[in-house]
Design an enzyme around this catalytic site. Structure first.
Site, short mmCIF file in Angstrom:
data_model
loop_
_atom_site.label_atom_id
_atom_site.label_comp_id
_atom_site.label_asym_id
_atom_site.label_seq_id
_atom_site.Cartn_x
_atom_site.Cartn_y
_atom_site.Cartn_z
N TYR A 1 17.29 55.95 40.80
CA TYR A 1 16.93 56.82 39.68
C TYR A 1 16.24 56.03 38.59
O TYR A 1 16.56 54.85 38.35
CB TYR A 1 18.17 57.48 39.08
CG TYR A 1 18.74 58.61 39.91
CD1 TYR A 1 18.31 59.93 39.72
CD2 TYR A 1 19.70 58.36 40.88
CE1 TYR A 1 18.84 60.97 40.46
CE2 TYR A 1 20.24 59.40 41.63
CZ TYR A 1 19.80 60.70 41.42
OH TYR A 1 20.32 61.72 42.16
N ASP B 1 20.17 68.20 38.97
CA ASP B 1 20.55 69.23 38.01
C ASP B 1 19.33 69.92 37.41
O ASP B 1 18.19 69.46 37.57
CB ASP B 1 21.37 68.62 36.87
CG ASP B 1 22.79 68.29 37.27
OD1 ASP B 1 23.26 68.84 38.28
OD2 ASP B 1 23.43 67.50 36.56
N ARG C 1 23.04 60.04 33.68
CA ARG C 1 22.81 60.52 32.32
C ARG C 1 23.93 60.05 31.37
O ARG C 1 23.69 59.76 30.20
CB ARG C 1 22.70 62.04 32.30
CG ARG C 1 21.41 62.55 32.91
CD ARG C 1 21.44 64.06 33.12
NE ARG C 1 21.74 64.76 31.88
CZ ARG C 1 22.05 66.06 31.83
NH1 ARG C 1 22.12 66.78 32.95
NH2 ARG C 1 22.30 66.63 30.67
N ARG D 1 21.30 66.65 45.07
CA ARG D 1 21.15 67.95 44.41
C ARG D 1 20.97 67.70 42.92
O ARG D 1 21.94 67.58 42.17
CB ARG D 1 22.36 68.84 44.68
CG ARG D 1 22.52 69.20 46.16
CD ARG D 1 23.73 70.07 46.38
NE ARG D 1 24.98 69.36 46.12
CZ ARG D 1 26.19 69.89 46.25
NH1 ARG D 1 26.32 71.15 46.65
NH2 ARG D 1 27.27 69.18 46.00
#
Length: 249
Positions: A111, A52, A198, A50
């Protein structure tokens, strides 16, 4: 009921995250609306992750069931036709085993974080990279990132709203390389904490800017304290690039 597996690409800047929310544009909402428009069926997607608000994807995986069996190519083409006004595209569609689940069958997620490292601001990639004007030392960032690889308590890099049962995760890959004017950070793990990538990226950027030493990353990881984390990197440069599954999918 036949199950389908989609691979999605999307520009997260257009959406309030992946997960459906009443009254808000979301990736999930856009795809579910397209499915309803295609076959008249109301479904709920299962997703590998999910993402952001503002986070992009080049390899998000979702699964869903339909009442009728359609050729996979028909499903893909129909959904893309209904998504033409959205910043979402279906890259692939295949039939899946009824036991296969986009989230629970996943054995790894990958990622990419893109930093544009030049004085001039982005024009073509506005909203798709983190722009840092000052020179970055990508070699120092890579060296510092190796302290994050392995099994650790990642509380320092865990968002306060994270719903994961445990802060302990195994990070398989943390790589930092320069690609022209960009610095690319690649992370791979079975699963991640909320905003972990992040948070790690923002901390490593402090090393690249010379504000922190390489050894500081190991120190802040060991602190297991969110307050020790560097500034969290913006969502603009983050991409979910792929999801891995076992051969039993």
């Amino acid at each position: 009921m036949p199950r389908y597996r989609l691979t999605l690409e999307y520009d997260g800047a257009a959406y309030n995250g992946f997960q459906v929310q009443a009254g808000q544009p979301t990736v999930q909402g856009a795809v579910e609306t397209a499915i309803t428009a295609f076959c008249g069926q109301t479904i709920r997607l299962a997703a590998a992750g999910r993402t952001d608000t503002g986070v992009h994807a080049t390899g998000q995986v979702v699964t869903f069931d339909l009442d009728k069996a359609w050729p996979a190519a028909t499903v893909m083409n129909a959904l893309n036709a209904h998504l033409v006004q959205e910043a979402v595209a279906v890259l692939d569609c295949v039939g899946a085993d009824p036991e296969f689940h986009a989230r629970f069958s996943a054995t790894g997620r990958r990622y990419l974080y893109r930093i544009l490292n030049r004085p001039g601001r982005p024009a073509l990639d506005q909203g798709r990279v983190w722009h840092i004007r000052q020179p970055l030392d990508e070699a120092a960032m890579h060296d510092a990132a190796q302290a994050l690889v392995g099994l650790h308590d990642f509380t320092t890099f865990r968002d306060v709203n994270c719903q994961s049962k445990s802060p302990v995760k195994t990070l398989d890959i943390a790589s930092v390389t320069r690609v022209g004017e960009e610095v690319h950070l690649v992370f791979a793990a079975r699963s991640f904490l909320h905003r972990q990538v992040r948070s790690m990226t923002g901390t490593l950027a402090q090393v690249g800017l010379g504000r922190w030493q390489v050894s500081d990353v190991a120190r802040v990881l060991a602190a297991r304290d969110r307050a020790a984390c560097g500034p969290v990197a913006p969502s603009d440069g983050l991409y979910l690039t792929g999801v891995d599954y076992s051969s039993q999918e």
